[in-house]
Motif scaffolding. Structure first.
Motif, PDB file in Angstrom:
ATOM      1  N   ASN A 110       0.670  -1.312  -0.051  1.00 57.56           N
ATOM      2  CA  ASN A 110      -0.052   0.052   0.117  1.00 57.56           C
ATOM      3  C   ASN A 110       0.835   1.439  -0.007  1.00 57.56           C
ATOM      4  OD1 ASN A 110      -2.334  -1.538  -0.118  1.00 57.56           O
ATOM      5  ND2 ASN A 110      -2.702  -1.407   2.270  1.00 57.56           N
ATOM      6  N   GLU A 111       2.052   1.292   0.852  1.00 52.17           N
ATOM      7  CA  GLU A 111       2.820   2.391   0.867  1.00 52.17           C
ATOM      8  C   GLU A 111       3.450   2.658  -0.458  1.00 52.17           C
ATOM      9  OE1 GLU A 111       5.651   1.553   3.787  1.00 52.17           O
ATOM     10  OE2 GLU A 111       4.058   1.715   5.780  1.00 52.17           O
ATOM     11  N   SER A 112       4.007   1.332  -1.003  1.00 52.26           N
ATOM     12  CA  SER A 112       4.695   1.401  -2.319  1.00 52.26           C
ATOM     13  C   SER A 112       3.489   2.158  -3.501  1.00 52.26           C
ATOM     14  CB  SER A 112       5.013   0.263  -2.845  1.00 52.26           C
ATOM     15  OG  SER A 112       6.301  -0.255  -1.969  1.00 52.26           O
ATOM     16  N   ALA A 113       2.281   1.625  -3.527  1.00 47.99           N
ATOM     17  CA  ALA A 113       1.266   1.925  -4.520  1.00 47.99           C
ATOM     18  C   ALA A 113       1.092   3.524  -4.225  1.00 47.99           C
ATOM     19  CB  ALA A 113       0.227   1.274  -4.323  1.00 47.99           C
ATOM     20  N   ALA A 114       0.896   3.965  -3.041  1.00 50.95           N
ATOM     21  CA  ALA A 114       0.749   5.410  -2.794  1.00 50.95           C
ATOM     22  C   ALA A 114       1.806   6.186  -3.375  1.00 50.95           C
ATOM     23  CB  ALA A 114       0.453   5.498  -1.342  1.00 50.95           C
ATOM     24  N   GLN A 115       2.959   5.825  -2.902  1.00 42.55           N
ATOM     25  CA  GLN A 115       4.174   6.711  -3.571  1.00 42.55           C
ATOM     26  C   GLN A 115       4.194   6.759  -5.182  1.00 42.55           C
ATOM     27  OE1 GLN A 115       7.698   4.892  -1.922  1.00 42.55           O
ATOM     28  NE2 GLN A 115       7.216   5.680   0.263  1.00 42.55           N
ATOM     29  N   LEU A 116       3.990   5.190  -5.704  1.00 46.64           N
ATOM     30  CA  LEU A 116       4.012   5.232  -7.134  1.00 46.64           C
ATOM     31  C   LEU A 116       2.722   5.951  -7.832  1.00 46.64           C
ATOM     32  CD1 LEU A 116       4.691   3.933  -9.969  1.00 46.64           C
ATOM     33  CD2 LEU A 116       3.298   2.041  -9.467  1.00 46.64           C
ATOM     34  N   GLU A 117       1.363   5.999  -7.166  1.00 49.85           N
ATOM     35  CA  GLU A 117       0.476   6.792  -7.625  1.00 49.85           C
ATOM     36  C   GLU A 117       0.927   8.290  -7.493  1.00 49.85           C
ATOM     37  OE1 GLU A 117      -4.489   7.481  -6.724  1.00 49.85           O
ATOM     38  OE2 GLU A 117      -3.070   6.550  -5.266  1.00 49.85           O
ATOM     39  N   ASP A 118       1.424   8.806  -6.702  1.00 46.44           N
ATOM     40  CA  ASP A 118       1.807  10.197  -6.581  1.00 46.44           C
ATOM     41  C   ASP A 118       2.872  10.580  -7.387  1.00 46.44           C
ATOM     42  OD1 ASP A 118       0.459  10.677  -4.341  1.00 46.44           O
ATOM     43  OD2 ASP A 118       1.725  10.271  -2.782  1.00 46.44           O
ATOM     44  N   SER A 119       3.799   9.781  -7.679  1.00 47.04           N
ATOM     45  CA  SER A 119       4.918   9.892  -8.996  1.00 47.04           C
ATOM     46  C   SER A 119       4.167   9.814 -10.245  1.00 47.04           C
ATOM     47  CB  SER A 119       6.144   8.952  -8.842  1.00 47.04           C
ATOM     48  OG  SER A 119       6.477   8.839  -7.419  1.00 47.04           O
ATOM     49  N   VAL A 120       3.255   8.847 -10.507  1.00 46.00           N
ATOM     50  CA  VAL A 120       2.758   9.143 -11.918  1.00 46.00           C
ATOM     51  C   VAL A 120       2.087  10.348 -12.106  1.00 46.00           C
ATOM     52  CG1 VAL A 120       0.949   7.553 -13.359  1.00 46.00           C
ATOM     53  CG2 VAL A 120       2.956   6.520 -12.009  1.00 46.00           C
ATOM     54  N   HIS A 121       1.105  10.541 -11.147  1.00 46.16           N
ATOM     55  CA  HIS A 121       0.350  11.764 -11.055  1.00 46.16           C
ATOM     56  C   HIS A 121       1.211  12.937 -11.427  1.00 46.16           C
ATOM     57  CE1 HIS A 121      -3.089  14.318 -10.488  1.00 46.16           C
ATOM     58  NE2 HIS A 121      -2.518  15.145  -9.730  1.00 46.16           N
ATOM     59  N   GLU A 122       2.293  13.217 -10.655  1.00 49.89           N
ATOM     60  CA  GLU A 122       3.022  14.304 -11.178  1.00 49.89           C
ATOM     61  C   GLU A 122       3.744  14.087 -12.502  1.00 49.89           C
ATOM     62  OE1 GLU A 122       6.049  14.240  -8.103  1.00 49.89           O
ATOM     63  OE2 GLU A 122       4.824  14.837  -6.431  1.00 49.89           O
ATOM     64  N   LEU A 123       3.958  12.874 -12.865  1.00 48.87           N
ATOM     65  CA  LEU A 123       4.833  12.838 -14.163  1.00 48.87           C
ATOM     66  C   LEU A 123       3.732  13.297 -15.251  1.00 48.87           C
ATOM     67  CD1 LEU A 123       6.808   9.715 -13.799  1.00 48.87           C
ATOM     68  CD2 LEU A 123       7.642  11.896 -14.321  1.00 48.87           C
ATOM     69  N   ARG A 124       2.402  12.687 -14.859  1.00 52.36           N
ATOM     70  CA  ARG A 124       1.227  12.842 -15.955  1.00 52.36           C
ATOM     71  C   ARG A 124       0.857  14.384 -16.019  1.00 52.36           C
ATOM     72  NH1 ARG A 124      -3.033   7.723 -14.451  1.00 52.36           N
ATOM     73  NH2 ARG A 124      -1.719   6.252 -15.782  1.00 52.36           N
ATOM     74  N   GLU A 125       0.969  15.144 -14.912  1.00 54.59           N
ATOM     75  CA  GLU A 125       0.510  16.560 -15.063  1.00 54.59           C
ATOM     76  C   GLU A 125       1.880  17.204 -15.808  1.00 54.59           C
ATOM     77  OE1 GLU A 125       0.308  17.701 -10.785  1.00 54.59           O
ATOM     78  OE2 GLU A 125      -2.100  17.242 -10.883  1.00 54.59           O
ATOM     79  N   ALA A 126       3.080  16.708 -15.543  1.00 55.28           N
ATOM     80  CA  ALA A 126       4.258  17.412 -16.437  1.00 55.28           C
ATOM     81  C   ALA A 126       4.007  16.942 -17.874  1.00 55.28           C
ATOM     82  CB  ALA A 126       5.582  17.027 -15.396  1.00 55.28           C
ATOM     83  N   GLU A 127       3.566  15.946 -18.157  1.00 54.04           N
ATOM     84  CA  GLU A 127       3.525  15.573 -19.372  1.00 54.04           C
ATOM     85  C   GLU A 127       2.327  16.433 -20.036  1.00 54.04           C
ATOM     86  OE1 GLU A 127       3.070  11.756 -22.145  1.00 54.04           O
ATOM     87  OE2 GLU A 127       2.449  11.547 -20.145  1.00 54.04           O
ATOM     88  N   ALA A 128       1.391  16.598 -19.313  1.00 57.20           N
ATOM     89  CA  ALA A 128       0.169  17.149 -19.872  1.00 57.20           C
ATOM     90  C   ALA A 128       0.527  18.804 -19.958  1.00 57.20           C
ATOM     91  CB  ALA A 128      -0.963  17.282 -18.767  1.00 57.20           C
ATOM     92  N   ARG A 129       1.236  19.177 -19.072  1.00 59.72           N
ATOM     93  CA  ARG A 129       1.808  20.619 -19.020  1.00 59.72           C
ATOM     94  C   ARG A 129       2.909  20.856 -20.391  1.00 59.72           C
ATOM     95  NH1 ARG A 129       2.406  20.222 -13.689  1.00 59.72           N
ATOM     96  NH2 ARG A 129       4.644  19.824 -13.875  1.00 59.72           N
ATOM     97  N   ALA A 130       3.579  19.809 -20.585  1.00 55.69           N
ATOM     98  CA  ALA A 130       4.371  19.965 -21.855  1.00 55.69           C
ATOM     99  C   ALA A 130       3.886  19.737 -23.149  1.00 55.69           C
ATOM    100  CB  ALA A 130       5.417  18.823 -21.768  1.00 55.69           C
ATOM    101  N   ARG A 131       2.736  18.834 -23.093  1.00 54.75           N
ATOM    102  CA  ARG A 131       2.008  18.860 -24.199  1.00 54.75           C
ATOM    103  C   ARG A 131       1.280  20.289 -24.634  1.00 54.75           C
ATOM    104  NH1 ARG A 131       0.506  13.520 -22.768  1.00 54.75           N
ATOM    105  NH2 ARG A 131      -1.745  14.445 -22.001  1.00 54.75           N
ATOM    106  N   ARG A 132       0.502  20.820 -23.329  1.00 55.61           N
ATOM    107  CA  ARG A 132      -0.223  21.911 -23.480  1.00 55.61           C
ATOM    108  C   ARG A 132       0.825  23.289 -24.148  1.00 55.61           C
ATOM    109  NH1 ARG A 132      -2.846  20.151 -18.802  1.00 55.61           N
ATOM    110  NH2 ARG A 132      -1.403  21.540 -17.590  1.00 55.61           N
ATOM    111  N   PHE A 133       2.030  23.083 -23.447  1.00 54.52           N
ATOM    112  CA  PHE A 133       2.986  23.908 -23.771  1.00 54.52           C
ATOM    113  C   PHE A 133       3.128  24.037 -25.540  1.00 54.52           C
ATOM    114  CE2 PHE A 133       7.222  25.205 -24.259  1.00 54.52           C
ATOM    115  CZ  PHE A 133       7.371  26.969 -24.056  1.00 54.52           C
TER     116      PHE A 133
END
Length: 505
Positions: free
Chosen positions: A258-281
């Motif tokens: 559960n701890e690893s899944a939570a950390q992975l979810e946070d990391s993937v969420h940050e990466l997706r947001e960064a990727e979405a910002r890059a695409r929008r940019f």
């Protein structure tokens, strides 16, 4: 620009086949746990039964043996006889000893020199062994031996007769008496013990299977939950968690997951947001650049027309500005196109087309049909469901790439084939006679802005041509490969299903 987590069209790695899944279940953790539990139960029950049987057997035989030996010794010591021994009187003595046998009747034999007598019908026993006779001569207190003859167990006792000549001294008389007792009753009892041990162990093993099943279930339940959770996470459900029960090692495993899944979810969420910002940019920048670029292109066209009337230095500068503005316009258009793929906004408008005719139109629109460097091998009659605009981009990018970086002649070939599962595919190959692609560059040749030649800082294209080509091929549910010809030159192979349905990715 951030790369997507997984290339579209590549799909997840193939899972195990049905045969492999059946084999995994047959020899899975549940089976191994039950096998280990039953093995421990079998060893425990077998060891306990064997030890119990051995002790009971030894006790049973020792009781009968001790009773017979001590009784025979006492009777021999209490019996009187005269020397020299005569056969007639000796037989009566032997019958009297046989009647007093314990725990059951004996057959008594006597040996004195050449005299042989017994309480039975035969004066000589076939059960008494030479080893027992030697032991009787060596030990004045007698010896005994268990013998099996024709499947029947016997207890044989040898007791030499002696005269006491003092408190601690004896004198042998030369007469040796032997008692032979059948031990069939003891054998029956021993076999009954063996059956009891065996019959008692089998139900015990059957009963031990029940707690084994419960133990396996309690261990496998968290494992199954972990498997389902891992599968859900692999399918993209990163909010999957496991219920924590108890305080044992499995609970620790669930907590760690559960701890690893939570950390992975946070990391993937940050990466997706960064990727979405890059695409929008990239999309916003490309969109904002289109209007001023349109004006710049119009101005450069006018300047190109008047360049011949300008002085040489100004003309060169005008032509350089015009060329670079054109490259910038191509880059912006390619960025707009790649951003649509990243945003999953690209659509496939498929129609049934004559593939050879579609390739000829592509070459004609770029004036390559008149170029001696381009050759075609286009058999007639091949039709497929394609998006004509996107297929035009695929062919144009591959041929343009071959002309810029390969060597003439560039050949566009067309044929049909089948995939391993029998799906008919359209196969398009673009080959050249250039130096080919370096082997270390082949895995990255379709990456964005990748340069196969590190020394080439700039190219005539935008650096996105092959990446856009791959995206268009994947949109058709096809594949594209890059490689080298055995006789030199690069080859790009595109495989697209002949009857692909319209799809949006």
């Amino acid at each position: 620009m951030t790369r997507p987590f997984r290339r579209r069209g590549s799909g997840p790695p193939p899972g195990p086949t049905e045969h492999e899944r059946t084999r995994i279940r047959a020899f899975g953790l549940r089976t191994r746990l039950l096998a280990a539990f039953l093995l421990v139960a079998v060893v425990s029950a077998g060891t306990t039964s064997a030890l119990t049987y051995r002790e009971a057997r030894n006790a049973l035989l020792k009781t009968a043996q001790d009773t017979a030996v001590s009784t025979f010794r006492e009777q021999v010591q209490q019996t009187g006889y005269g020397l020299p021994v005569q056969g007639e009187g000796l037989e009566e003595v032997l019958r009297d000893l046989a009647r007093k046998g314990k725990p059951r009747p004996w057959v008594v034999f006597a040996e004195y020199g050449s005299v042989r007598a017994s309480s039975g019908e035969n004066p000589v026993s076939t059960v008494i062994t030479p080893g027992l006779r030697r032991a009787a001569l060596a030990d004045p207190y007698g010896s005994f031996e268990r013998v099996v003859k024709d499947g029947v167990p016997y207890l044989t006792i040898a007791m030499p007769t002696v005269f006491r000549t003092g408190p601690y001294s004896t004198l042998r008389s030369g007469l040796v008496l032997y008692a032979v007792m059948r031990m069939t009753d003891e054998q029956v009892n021993v076999e009954a013990l063996l059956r009891a041990a065996r019959d008692g162990a089998l139900p015990g093993l059957a009963i031990a299977l029940v707690p084994g099943l419960f133990a396996a279930r309690s261990v496998l339940r968290p494992v199954r939950e972990l498997r389902r959770a891992a599968r859900n996470m692999g399918s993209g459900k990163l909010d999957t968690r496991i219920a924590i029960r108890g305080n044992d090692e499995l609970a620790d495993l669930a907590s760690t997951f559960n701890e690893s899944a939570a950390q992975l979810e946070d990391s993937v969420h940050e990466l997706r947001e960064a990727e979405a910002r890059a695409r929008r940019f990239a999309s916003d920048v490309s969109h904002e650049l289109r209007t001023p670029l349109a004006g710049m292109l119009a101005v450069t066209e006018v300047l190109d027309e008047d360049a011949d009337r300008l002085d040489p230095d100004t003309a060169r500068a005008v032509r350089l500005v015009s060329t670079e503005t054109g490259k910038l316009a191509v880059l912006v258009e390619d960025l707009m196109e790649i951003s649509r793929f990243d945003a999953r906004a690209a659509e496939l408008n498929a129609d049934e087309v004559d593939v050879a005719e579609a390739i000829r139109k592509t070459l004609q629109n770029r004036h390559w049909h008149e170029d001696d460097r381009v050759r075609t091998e286009l058999p007639a009659g091949i039709r497929a469901r394609l998006d004509p605009r996107r297929f035009d981009v695929v062919i144009a990018n591959l041929v343009g790439n071959a002309l810029r970086h390969g060597g003439a002649p560039v050949t566009v070939g067309l044929r049909t084939g089948e995939r391993p599962k029998g799906t008919p595919v359209l196969i398009t190959e673009v080959t050249d006679r250039g130096p080919g692609i370096r082997p270390e560059s082949i895995p990255y040749i379709f990456d964005r802005f990748y340069k196969a030649d590190a020394a080439r800082t700039r190219s005539a294209g935008s650096g996105l041509g092959l990446a856009i080509t791959q995206e268009n091929v994947h949109l058709h549910r096809g594949t594209i490969r890059a490689g080298n010809r055995p006789d030199g030159g690069a080859v790009f192979t595109v495989e697209i299903p002949l009857h692909a349905e319209e799809a949006t990715t």
